[in-house]
Design an enzyme around this catalytic site. Structure first.
Site, PDB file in Angstrom:
ATOM      1  CG  ASP A   1      -2.076   0.927   1.085  1.00 36.61           C
ATOM      2  OD1 ASP A   1      -2.336   1.392  -0.041  1.00 36.61           O
ATOM      3  OD2 ASP A   1      -2.726   1.218   2.105  1.00 36.61           O
TER       4      ASP A   1
ATOM      5  CG  LEU B   1       9.657 -17.116  -4.722  1.00 39.73           C
ATOM      6  CD1 LEU B   1       9.541 -17.064  -3.199  1.00 39.73           C
ATOM      7  CD2 LEU B   1      10.414 -15.880  -5.204  1.00 39.73           C
TER       8      LEU B   1
ATOM      9  CG  HIS C   1      -0.277   1.942  -9.366  1.00 39.87           C
ATOM     10  ND1 HIS C   1      -0.490   1.660  -8.032  1.00 39.87           N
ATOM     11  CD2 HIS C   1      -1.345   2.709  -9.748  1.00 39.87           C
ATOM     12  CE1 HIS C   1      -1.624   2.218  -7.634  1.00 39.87           C
ATOM     13  NE2 HIS C   1      -2.165   2.870  -8.644  1.00 39.87           N
TER      14      HIS C   1
HETATM   15  C1  FPP Z   1      -2.027   0.205  -3.315  1.00 41.38           C
HETATM   16  O1  FPP Z   1      -1.546   1.546  -3.294  1.00 41.38           O
HETATM   17  C2  FPP Z   1      -1.536  -0.484  -4.505  1.00 41.38           C
HETATM   18  C3  FPP Z   1      -2.331  -0.982  -5.521  1.00 41.38           C
HETATM   19  C4  FPP Z   1      -3.799  -0.854  -5.555  1.00 41.38           C
HETATM   20  C5  FPP Z   1      -1.725  -1.648  -6.684  1.00 41.38           C
HETATM   21  C6  FPP Z   1      -0.519  -2.459  -6.349  1.00 41.38           C
HETATM   22  C7  FPP Z   1       0.070  -2.975  -7.588  1.00 41.38           C
HETATM   23  C8  FPP Z   1       1.390  -3.121  -7.793  1.00 41.38           C
HETATM   24  C9  FPP Z   1       2.431  -2.835  -6.790  1.00 41.38           C
HETATM   25  C10 FPP Z   1       1.833  -3.658  -9.093  1.00 41.38           C
HETATM   26  C11 FPP Z   1       1.732  -5.155  -9.096  1.00 41.38           C
HETATM   27  C12 FPP Z   1       1.493  -5.619 -10.456  1.00 41.38           C
HETATM   28  C13 FPP Z   1       1.579  -6.903 -10.849  1.00 41.38           C
HETATM   29  C14 FPP Z   1       1.307  -7.219 -12.239  1.00 41.38           C
HETATM   30  C15 FPP Z   1       1.961  -7.995  -9.951  1.00 41.38           C
HETATM   31  P1  FPP Z   1      -2.642   2.687  -3.411  1.00 41.38           P
HETATM   32  O2  FPP Z   1      -2.979   2.875  -4.853  1.00 41.38           O
HETATM   33  O3  FPP Z   1      -3.819   2.319  -2.521  1.00 41.38           O
HETATM   34  O4  FPP Z   1      -1.889   3.951  -2.862  1.00 41.38           O
HETATM   35  P2  FPP Z   1      -2.388   4.936  -1.710  1.00 41.38           P
HETATM   36  O5  FPP Z   1      -2.718   4.089  -0.528  1.00 41.38           O
HETATM   37  O6  FPP Z   1      -1.219   5.830  -1.464  1.00 41.38           O
HETATM   38  O7  FPP Z   1      -3.598   5.659  -2.239  1.00 41.38           O
HETATM   39 MG    MG Z   2      -4.125   2.511  -0.472  1.00 42.89          MG
END
Ligand code: FPP
Ligand code: MG
Length: 283
Positions: free
Chosen positions: A34, A148, A51
């Site tokens: 997150d 893994l 992201h």
């Molecule tokens: C949460 O941060 C993150 C996500 C909703 C997306 C996470 C995805 C990745 C790290 C990429 C992974 C991809 C693959 C293909 C495995 P947020 O958007 O809620 O950020 P915030 O909490 O700061 O609003």
């Molecule tokens: Mg978030």
């Protein structure tokens, strides 16, 4: 970036990994990754960039897990709730996944060398057709790797996973593969797509479970850290493992009570899941 980043681990980091390895190492770590958008805001870039940085951090973390000797990692990459985000952000996240799964298929040799199996857990029917076909191909192509295991929770919520397991069990009873008295906690656990993590880590200072692995985390050690996911370091990972070593209950001796009938049902379920993936690849 590739799926497993070749990090250069310093001598001091190696020493710390060795020290942590004198204690119990979690065999399965789950991450709620997150804070990507807050990271993007902090660096004045758009959320999609945040992201992408989040994916890069995942590939670094996978290499650290390999170095430390953690054989299973589960990440929350896209919740069913995330479909409610702005169309632009949802489509950027789908494009990121397309991009990375295509790359994964191009990097199969390297993945086989790492022994990495990729499993995507979630309601695949909610994904665009081309992405569903790509993730199915990735799962089938890596299914025999066993060093893994990376589970990617995508179009996932814990409650949806439990509902899907319940419906598989109902089908099993209807088709006489199971008897009603076979239904117990063990069967539900084995019918779920994801297994129980020893340690759950959530970044960005949020202290909610957000419908992630609700059934599986009942005995897990939970570690919350304020660091935003793209800023996560090996030191944060080692701190989480030390927290696990201080708080984990002793492992239970595994007694296998699964009857032949349940085992047969679980084998058939697995084979139906593989057939479904093959169907998605073909269409
Ligand atoms: C949460 O941060 C993150 C996500 C909703 C997306 C996470 C995805 C990745 C790290 C990429 C992974 C991809 C693959 C293909 C495995 P947020 O958007 O809620 O950020 P915030 O909490 O700061 O609003
Ligand atoms: Mg978030």
């Amino acid at each position: 970036m590739s799926w497993v980043k070749e990090n250069c681990v310093s001598f001091f980091q190696l020493l710390c990994i060795k020290v942590v390895n004198t204690g119990r190492i979690p065999q399965h770590i789950a991450f709620i990754m997150d804070g990507n958008r807050r990271y993007a805001k902090k660096h004045s870039v758009n959320s999609s960039e945040g992201h992408y940085k989040g994916f890069d951090k995942l590939s670094e973390t996978l290499k650290w897990c390999l170095d430390i000797g953690v054989p299973e990692v589960t990440v929350y990459a896209f919740s069913i709730e995330n479909f409610k985000r702005k169309e632009e952000e949802v489509s950027a996240l789908m494009n990121l996944a397309r991009d990375k799964f295509k790359r994964l298929l191009d990097e199969m040799d390297q993945l086989n060398e790492w022994g990495m199996r990729v499993h995507v857990a979630g309601r695949l029917s909610l994904l665009p057709d081309d992405l569903r076909s790509l993730v199915s191909e990735a799962m089938l192509a890596t299914k025999d790797n066993n060093k893994l295991r990376l589970n990617i929770a995508y179009a996932y919520t814990g409650r949806d996973e439990i509902s899907r397991a319940a419906s598989h069990i109902v089908d099993g009873v209807r088709n006489n593969e199971l008897a009603p008295e076979d239904i117990d906690e063990e069967l539900v656990s084995q019918t779920l797509e994801l297994s129980e993590p020893d340690l759950l880590v959530r970044t960005s200072g949020e202290v909610r479970l957000s419908d992630f692995m609700l059934w599986q985390v009942s005995n897990s050690v939970v570690y919350f850290t304020d660091v935003l996911w793209p800023d996560f370091t090996i030191w944060n990972l080692l701190a989480a493992i030390i927290h696990f070593q201080r708080h984990a209950a002793l492992p239970k001796a595994g007694e296998n009570t699964t009857s032949d009938r349940k085992q047969q049902f679980l084998r058939q379920l697995e084979s139906r899941r593989l057939q479904e993936l093959q169907k998605y690849v073909n269409c």
